[in-house]
Scaffold this active site. Structure first.
Site, PDB file in Angstrom:
ATOM      1  N   LYS A 113     -32.753 -18.118  -3.280  1.00  0.00           N
ATOM      2  CA  LYS A 113     -32.315 -16.990  -2.449  1.00  0.00           C
ATOM      3  C   LYS A 113     -33.496 -16.200  -1.889  1.00  0.00           C
ATOM      4  CE  LYS A 113     -27.616 -16.134  -3.983  1.00  0.00           C
ATOM      5  NZ  LYS A 113     -26.642 -15.139  -4.440  1.00  0.00           N
ATOM      6  N   LYS A 195     -24.698 -27.076  -3.196  1.00  0.00           N
ATOM      7  CA  LYS A 195     -23.398 -26.570  -3.672  1.00  0.00           C
ATOM      8  C   LYS A 195     -22.672 -25.826  -2.545  1.00  0.00           C
ATOM      9  CE  LYS A 195     -24.182 -21.918  -5.100  1.00  0.00           C
ATOM     10  NZ  LYS A 195     -23.746 -20.762  -5.771  1.00  0.00           N
ATOM     11  N   LYS A 198     -20.185 -19.283  -0.692  1.00  0.00           N
ATOM     12  CA  LYS A 198     -19.424 -18.385   0.188  1.00  0.00           C
ATOM     13  C   LYS A 198     -20.290 -17.774   1.275  1.00  0.00           C
ATOM     14  CE  LYS A 198     -18.293 -15.460  -3.756  1.00  0.00           C
ATOM     15  NZ  LYS A 198     -19.520 -15.285  -4.545  1.00  0.00           N
TER      16      LYS A 198
HETATM   17  P1  TYM Z   1     -20.679 -16.234  -7.887  1.00  0.00           P
HETATM   18  O1  TYM Z   1     -19.951 -15.087  -7.303  1.00  0.00           O
HETATM   19  O2  TYM Z   1     -21.739 -16.880  -7.078  1.00  0.00           O
HETATM   20  O3  TYM Z   1     -19.639 -17.349  -8.271  1.00  0.00           O
HETATM   21  C1  TYM Z   1     -18.472 -17.045  -9.013  1.00  0.00           C
HETATM   22  C2  TYM Z   1     -18.121 -18.209  -9.919  1.00  0.00           C
HETATM   23  O4  TYM Z   1     -17.915 -19.366  -9.133  1.00  0.00           O
HETATM   24  C3  TYM Z   1     -18.767 -20.411  -9.600  1.00  0.00           C
HETATM   25  N1  TYM Z   1     -19.156 -21.211  -8.444  1.00  0.00           N
HETATM   26  C4  TYM Z   1     -18.942 -22.520  -8.348  1.00  0.00           C
HETATM   27  N2  TYM Z   1     -18.394 -23.404  -9.191  1.00  0.00           N
HETATM   28  C5  TYM Z   1     -18.309 -24.690  -8.769  1.00  0.00           C
HETATM   29  N3  TYM Z   1     -18.761 -25.104  -7.565  1.00  0.00           N
HETATM   30  C6  TYM Z   1     -19.325 -24.247  -6.688  1.00  0.00           C
HETATM   31  N4  TYM Z   1     -19.747 -24.652  -5.507  1.00  0.00           N
HETATM   32  C7  TYM Z   1     -19.434 -22.880  -7.065  1.00  0.00           C
HETATM   33  N5  TYM Z   1     -19.931 -21.787  -6.448  1.00  0.00           N
HETATM   34  C8  TYM Z   1     -19.753 -20.765  -7.309  1.00  0.00           C
HETATM   35  C9  TYM Z   1     -19.952 -19.709 -10.224  1.00  0.00           C
HETATM   36  O5  TYM Z   1     -20.629 -20.534 -11.116  1.00  0.00           O
HETATM   37  C10 TYM Z   1     -19.272 -18.543 -10.884  1.00  0.00           C
HETATM   38  O6  TYM Z   1     -18.698 -18.949 -12.104  1.00  0.00           O
HETATM   39  N6  TYM Z   1     -23.787 -13.963 -11.026  1.00  0.00           N
HETATM   40  C11 TYM Z   1     -22.440 -14.454 -10.866  1.00  0.00           C
HETATM   41  C12 TYM Z   1     -21.402 -13.373 -11.041  1.00  0.00           C
HETATM   42  C13 TYM Z   1     -21.525 -12.667 -12.341  1.00  0.00           C
HETATM   43  C14 TYM Z   1     -21.117 -13.160 -13.608  1.00  0.00           C
HETATM   44  C15 TYM Z   1     -21.453 -12.135 -14.537  1.00  0.00           C
HETATM   45  C16 TYM Z   1     -20.528 -14.361 -14.027  1.00  0.00           C
HETATM   46  C17 TYM Z   1     -22.050 -11.434 -12.521  1.00  0.00           C
HETATM   47  N7  TYM Z   1     -22.003 -11.122 -13.859  1.00  0.00           N
HETATM   48  C18 TYM Z   1     -21.208 -12.305 -15.897  1.00  0.00           C
HETATM   49  C19 TYM Z   1     -20.287 -14.512 -15.383  1.00  0.00           C
HETATM   50  C20 TYM Z   1     -20.636 -13.499 -16.305  1.00  0.00           C
HETATM   51  C21 TYM Z   1     -22.308 -15.024  -9.466  1.00  0.00           C
HETATM   52  O7  TYM Z   1     -23.046 -14.696  -8.586  1.00  0.00           O
HETATM   53  O8  TYM Z   1     -21.236 -15.851  -9.311  1.00  0.00           O
END
Ligand code: TYM
Length: 329
Positions: A113, A195, A198
């Site tokens: 990023k 991957k 969004k």
């Molecule tokens: P984020 O918002 O990027 O993604 C949310 C969840 O979706 C999963 N994910 C995916 N899984 C499979 N294939 C994909 N292409 C894909 N893209 C995203 C992510 O692994 C995630 O589970 N930092 C985290 C948010 C967060 C969080 C936390 C998660 C903040 N605090 C504490 C767990 C525990 C994030 O940016 O996820």
């Protein structure tokens, strides 16, 4: 009941990747764990956000959690917004003072990023520590995520162990990541080595949970595959086709073996058409629920209850930690 915790950033509409790594796992586990599901809105501001858009996305994310099947009528389900609980940022600061810059600079997501921004924020560097605070505040034992967040959960583990050792008590439960066996990394439809994300700039790369029927079909039909015309699951050599099979499996419940068997005689066109059908059916049902939920008062009621419940837990944990490091009188 053991505790399980996860969150999905409201930095845009959620994708089928977020469904696979995050929401679907919560739905599968919600009967068996005390579940903490939150909207990490503070994480979203590591990059610039339009405030009105962000506020809209927060509510939309919660609406989607519920529309997909997260059941807030369960007494063991707690739904809340990160910024409505000041202890996340407070604990994050303490943990930052127990983390090393080198550790942060090694995070894969930070490396990717930070390349996209000429002048990235300090928040982008320390973001995994805030994520550790999100998890450790509640003694979560399990953290369902996709593969992209595994390294961050490992950091949370290291910080928990480090803190417990330094202050000689079991302050924090050491969490474990929970990855789905299929769909831990749903790939970009146009560049299947990456991957699905969004924040993509290519609208054909990702399917969003609120996409209309026409767009879903168009995106699946134009997904990159390969020239072999052989349906097989081989993520290394056939990432495009394997991705379509994974998405199919996530949304239909069929195993990869069953799908390969079902489509092995035909070309990629048959697989794509059938997958588009499955997605249209599933996402239309989610969207129907979503419209009803967004017009009801259920979201605010659930968020109020979740805020009050989780603030009380977080306060207790934070006070214990604050005492341990020597803050205050
Ligand atoms: P984020 O918002 O990027 O993604 C949310 C969840 O979706 C999963 N994910 C995916 N899984 C499979 N294939 C994909 N292409 C894909 N893209 C995203 C992510 O692994 C995630 O589970 N930092 C985290 C948010 C967060 C969080 C936390 C998660 C903040 N605090 C504490 C767990 C525990 C994030 O940016 O996820």
């Amino acid at each position: 009941m053991d505790r399980l915790l996860t969150g999905l950033q409201p930095s845009g509409c959620l994708t089928i990747g977020n469904y696979s790594g995050g929401i679907k796992q919560v739905i599968n586990y919600q009967a068996n764990y005390e579940t903490f599901l939150f909207v990490p809105d503070m994480h979203a501001t590591t990059v610039t956000q339009d405030p009105d858009e962000l506020r809209k996305n927060i509510k939309s994310a919660v609406g989607l959690y519920l529309a997909c099947g997260v059941d807030v009528t369960r007494p063991n389900m707690h739904l809340y917004i990160q910024s409505e609980n000041l202890y996340h940022a407070n604990l994050s600061w303490i943990l930052e003072c127990h983390s090393y810059y080198g550790e942060m600079a090694r995070m894969h997501q930070f490396k990717e990023k930070s390349k996209l921004h000429e002048n990235f924020t300090c928040g982008l560097v320390t973001y995994p520590v805030l994520m550790a605070a999100d998890i450790l505040l509640y003694d979560a034992k399990y953290v369902p995520t996709g593969i992209d967040q595994k390294q961050h959960v490992e950091l949370a583990r290291n910080l928990a162990i480090r803190f417990n050792n330094r202050y000689k008590d079991e302050f924090f439960v050491v969490p474990e990541p929970l990855l789905p066996t299929i769909g831990a990394k749903i790939r970009d439809l146009q560049e299947p080595t990456k991957k699905m994300s969004k924040s993509t700039t290519n609208p054909k790369s990702a399917i969003f949970l609120l996409d209309n029927e026409k767009d879903i079909r168009k995106k699946i039909m134009s997904a990159q595959t390969d020239s072999e015309a052989r349906v097989a699951f081989d993520e290394e050599n056939k990432p495009g086709v394997s991705n379509l099979l994974s998405i199919y499996s996530v949304f239909s419940g069929m195993s990869i073996e069953e799908l390969v068997e079902k489509f092995s005689g035909g070309g990629y066109g048959d697989l794509k058409k059938a997958l588009a059908e499955v997605l249209v059916e599933k996402l239309t049902a989610i969207q129907d629920n979503y419209s009803k939920i967004m017009q009801s008062g259920i979201i605010d009621d659930a968020l109020d209850a979740g805020r009050d419940y989780t603030n009380a837990i977080a306060k207790e944990k934070y006070e214990k930690v604050r005492r341990a490091v020597g803050y205050g009188r």
